[in-house]
Design an enzyme around this catalytic site. Structure first.
Site, PDB file in Angstrom:
ATOM      1  N   LYS A 196       0.842  -1.197   0.000  1.00  0.00           N
ATOM      2  CA  LYS A 196       0.000   0.000   0.000  1.00  0.00           C
ATOM      3  C   LYS A 196       0.882   1.255   0.000  1.00  0.00           C
ATOM      4  O   LYS A 196       0.714   2.148  -0.813  1.00  0.00           O
ATOM      5  CB  LYS A 196      -0.909  -0.037   1.236  1.00  0.00           C
ATOM      6  N   GLU A 202      10.563  -4.624   4.481  1.00  0.00           N
ATOM      7  CA  GLU A 202      10.630  -6.034   4.089  1.00  0.00           C
ATOM      8  C   GLU A 202      10.303  -6.181   2.595  1.00  0.00           C
ATOM      9  O   GLU A 202      11.027  -6.837   1.842  1.00  0.00           O
ATOM     10  CB  GLU A 202       9.629  -6.871   4.892  1.00  0.00           C
ATOM     11  N   GLY A 254      -4.769  -1.867   5.036  1.00  0.00           N
ATOM     12  CA  GLY A 254      -3.935  -2.984   4.581  1.00  0.00           C
ATOM     13  C   GLY A 254      -4.581  -4.342   4.821  1.00  0.00           C
ATOM     14  O   GLY A 254      -4.653  -5.194   3.939  1.00  0.00           O
ATOM     15  N   ARG A 255      -5.081  -4.552   6.043  1.00  0.00           N
ATOM     16  CA  ARG A 255      -5.644  -5.871   6.381  1.00  0.00           C
ATOM     17  C   ARG A 255      -7.035  -6.089   5.807  1.00  0.00           C
ATOM     18  O   ARG A 255      -7.642  -7.131   6.035  1.00  0.00           O
ATOM     19  CB  ARG A 255      -5.631  -6.070   7.907  1.00  0.00           C
ATOM     20  N   GLU A 340      -4.567  -6.645  15.029  1.00  0.00           N
ATOM     21  CA  GLU A 340      -4.108  -5.327  14.596  1.00  0.00           C
ATOM     22  C   GLU A 340      -5.264  -4.320  14.683  1.00  0.00           C
ATOM     23  O   GLU A 340      -5.053  -3.145  14.923  1.00  0.00           O
ATOM     24  CB  GLU A 340      -3.545  -5.391  13.161  1.00  0.00           C
ATOM     25  N   HIS A 371      -4.123 -33.247  17.583  1.00  0.00           N
ATOM     26  CA  HIS A 371      -2.966 -34.042  17.998  1.00  0.00           C
ATOM     27  C   HIS A 371      -1.837 -33.159  18.506  1.00  0.00           C
ATOM     28  O   HIS A 371      -0.688 -33.592  18.559  1.00  0.00           O
ATOM     29  CB  HIS A 371      -2.507 -34.926  16.830  1.00  0.00           C
ATOM     30  N   LYS A 500       9.330  -0.919  14.167  1.00  0.00           N
ATOM     31  CA  LYS A 500       9.866  -0.595  12.836  1.00  0.00           C
ATOM     32  C   LYS A 500      10.959   0.471  12.954  1.00  0.00           C
ATOM     33  O   LYS A 500      12.034   0.342  12.370  1.00  0.00           O
ATOM     34  CB  LYS A 500       8.759  -0.016  11.942  1.00  0.00           C
TER      35      LYS A 500
HETATM   36  O1  F6P Z   1       2.424  -4.013   9.936  1.00  0.00           O
HETATM   37  C1  F6P Z   1       1.775  -2.827   9.655  1.00  0.00           C
HETATM   38  C2  F6P Z   1       1.264  -2.740   8.263  1.00  0.00           C
HETATM   39  O2  F6P Z   1       1.036  -1.398   7.996  1.00  0.00           O
HETATM   40  C3  F6P Z   1      -0.007  -3.548   8.033  1.00  0.00           C
HETATM   41  O3  F6P Z   1      -1.142  -2.923   8.487  1.00  0.00           O
HETATM   42  C4  F6P Z   1       0.044  -3.706   6.562  1.00  0.00           C
HETATM   43  O4  F6P Z   1      -0.839  -4.688   6.129  1.00  0.00           O
HETATM   44  C5  F6P Z   1       1.495  -4.054   6.356  1.00  0.00           C
HETATM   45  O5  F6P Z   1       2.178  -3.253   7.299  1.00  0.00           O
HETATM   46  C6  F6P Z   1       2.036  -3.860   4.984  1.00  0.00           C
HETATM   47  O6  F6P Z   1       1.991  -2.510   4.589  1.00  0.00           O
HETATM   48  P1  F6P Z   1       2.197  -2.118   3.083  1.00  0.00           P
HETATM   49  O7  F6P Z   1       1.098  -2.716   2.282  1.00  0.00           O
HETATM   50  O8  F6P Z   1       2.146  -0.619   3.067  1.00  0.00           O
HETATM   51  O9  F6P Z   1       3.534  -2.630   2.626  1.00  0.00           O
END
Ligand code: F6P
Length: 535
Positions: A196, A202, A254-255, A340, A371, A500
């Site tokens: 987003k 990452e 995002g979620r 979250e 199990h 972060k």
């Molecule tokens: O971990 C926080 C967060 O902002 C989530 O809410 C989101 O889904 C994720 O990081 C990834 O964010 P982006 O889509 O901006 O890379």
């Protein structure tokens, strides 16, 4: 606070009541189950009785959940700490116009959706190719909401998967991208960078790694990249042509994002028609959520069961137990969705919450969990409410006997949790095995199940795209209702920021560019040992 207090009192007064006793009344099962579309939601194996349900419904009325939901659906800026509307529902109700700040946002949503459909078709039909020919593999690089949704959905809908293979890379651990790319051909791979913000460390690190991997064999790697993001500027800076950038607005959390561009990998996997069914299933659940009275409303009832267990009975965790191997990623998805969203310690107006926030959510598909951790659920000292879900029918007609066993296990677990096994029953069993005296007593006690452990069951005909869309929307709205009842903002996530920031500051300490002065003793010790181990 009186309804709240009444519910606290009620929880205390029934805490020693056996749930099984509630079945002595006629119609317990039907009276505490609700149906909507393909779903039957059975919450009769909880300690909720008619009076409790009544109080819980009064609580939703008091909190004006419906008005809040309408505010969400109609584009009001209910995400107050970020000043944003919350409109993931607009991504699956494409025929309905929605206005934000007086502007109809739907023409752009529809245009982007149409471009996604065209692109997905082109990839699936081999019109969009890699340097080496038709695309055989798609790698979605994203994390959190930009990974969990499409990764879960692609597995859930595996029987509908007739497009290129899909892979999901999320972790900054180089092992993840290394192992994923190891078996792929750069000349026939499409990389989708899903972020987003297009700043997530990452994702951007993995995207650069994928670009280098592709550049070793492909003359113009950016040609085989697509981007899903709200930032056209940043995707352009990365070198991805605007024709393969699928944007969305900041009002998609995002979620909550897999219904739109973030779902592109799923659309490529299952095709635009099945993807449309997936959206339809969610849209049907949206309509149900908006129209059904509270006491008949599946998301509201699921939320009320959750609130009852967490806030009033003080059960701190909730197990999600899909008896559906293809929902293996659902617990992880719900962890983000619920924890979250509702893992907050202040209310919307910034005051400390006078009660606990959302519960810990965890789980695994059945029968595997049986199990592993069910021992604790059955006989541990803590009560863990369980949420079972199961399809009446599997996708493998020749393995129907296995599906029958799966369903039998699911039903047996909720029955066992409720019934338990008394000391008398355990003693009789052990006596039959030849034990007596002190040894009989000792052995029997180990075989007692306290019972009265609450569970709900969500039953559906078969895990189709439509049913799956409905399940996810059901949980989204459940989280929304819980958030409204708790008075928190379910749509921000400030709690992920500090870690972060500190990780960014620690990277130069680990690489030796920064001395790490000012860090705490434990962190400095760990850094020093890592330096020593690396030599
Ligand atoms: O971990 C926080 C967060 O902002 C989530 O809410 C989101 O889904 C994720 O990081 C990834 O964010 P982006 O889509 O901006 O890379």
């Amino acid at each position: 606070m009186t309804i709240w207090q009444d519910l606290l009192d009620k929880a205390q007064s029934v805490q020693n009541r056996q749930i099984a006793e509630l079945f002595e009344k006629e119609n317990r099962a039907a009276g505490f189950s609700r149906e909507s579309g393909p779903f039957l939601f059975d919450f009769s194996k909880t300690n909720i009785d008619a009076e409790t349900l009544d109080l819980l419904v009064k609580l939703v009325e008091e909190k004006e959940v419906a008005a809040r939901a309408e505010a969400m659906f109609s584009g009001a800026k209910i995400n107050e700490t970020e000043g944003r509307a919350v409109l993931h529902t607009a991504l699956r109700n494409l025929d309905t116009d929605v206005f934000v700040d007086g502007e109809n946002v739907m023409p752009e949503v529809r245009a982007t959706y149409a471009r996604m459909v065209d692109f997905a078709r082109d990839v699936r039909e081999g019109k969009f190719t890699g340097q080496g020919g038709a695309i055989t593999d798609v790698v979605n690089i994203g994390i959190g909401g930009s990974d969990l949704g499409p990764a879960m959905a692609t597995l859930a809908l595996a029987p509908y998967h007739d497009g290129p293979r899909c892979h999901f890379v999320s972790n900054v651990d180089g092992a993840h991208i290394h192992d994923t790319l190891a078996d792929l051909d750069p000349e026939t791979t499409l990389v989708i960078v899903a972020s987003k913000t297009f700043t997530t460390i990452e994702t951007m690190t993995n995207a650069e790694t994928a670009k280098r991997w592709m550049a070793a064999k492909v003359a113009d790697p950016a040609q085989q990249f697509a981007a899903l993001s709200t930032s056209a500027e940043k995707t352009a800076a990365f070198g991805i042509d605007a024709s393969r950038v699928f944007g969305f607005a900041d009002w998609v959390g995002g979620r909550y994002s897999m219904w739109g561009p973030i779902g592109l990998s799923l659309m490529i996997a299952i095709g635009p028609e099945d993807f449309a069914d997936f959206l339809k299933g969610a849209a049907v659940m949206d309509a149900h959520f908006r129209a059904a009275p509270y006491a008949e409303n599946l998301p509201v009832l699921l939320a009320l069961v959750g609130i009852w267990h967490n806030q009033f009975c003080d059960y701190a965790t909730r197990a999600v137990l899909p008896y559906d191997q293809r929902l293996a990623r659902l617990p992880a998805y719900l962890q983000q969705l619920e924890m979250e969203s509702n893992g907050k310690r202040v209310s919307m107006d910034g005051k400390d919450l006078p009660y606990d926030s959302g519960p810990v959510v965890w789980g695994e598909p059945g029968t595997n969990g049986q199990h592993a951790f069910y021992q604790l659920i059955h006989q541990g000292t803590r009560v863990i409410p369980c949420e079972f879900m199961v399809a009446a029918e599997g996708h493998e007609p020749d393995l129907a006997h296995q599906h029958l066993l799966l369903v039998a296990n699911c039903l047996a677990q909720s029955e066992a949790l409720m019934r338990g096994r008394s000391l008398d029953e355990a003693t009789a069993i052990m006596r039959k095995k030849g034990l007596d005296g002190a040894e009989l007593d000792r052995q029997a006690r180990h075989r007692v199940f306290p019972g009265s452990r609450p569970s709900t069951t969500l039953l559906y005909p078969k895990l189709t795209p439509e049913v799956f869309g409905g399940i996810v929307a059901l949980y989204e709205h459940r989280v929304f209702v819980e958030g409204v009842i708790l008075g928190i903002n379910s749509f921000d996530q400030w709690g992920v920021e500090l870690g972060k920031e500190l990780a960014l500051a620690l990277a130069p300490v680990l690489s030796g560019e920064d001395s790490g002065e000012g860090k705490d003793g434990s962190t400095r010790q760990l850094v020093a040992r890592i330096h020593a181990l690396r030599g």
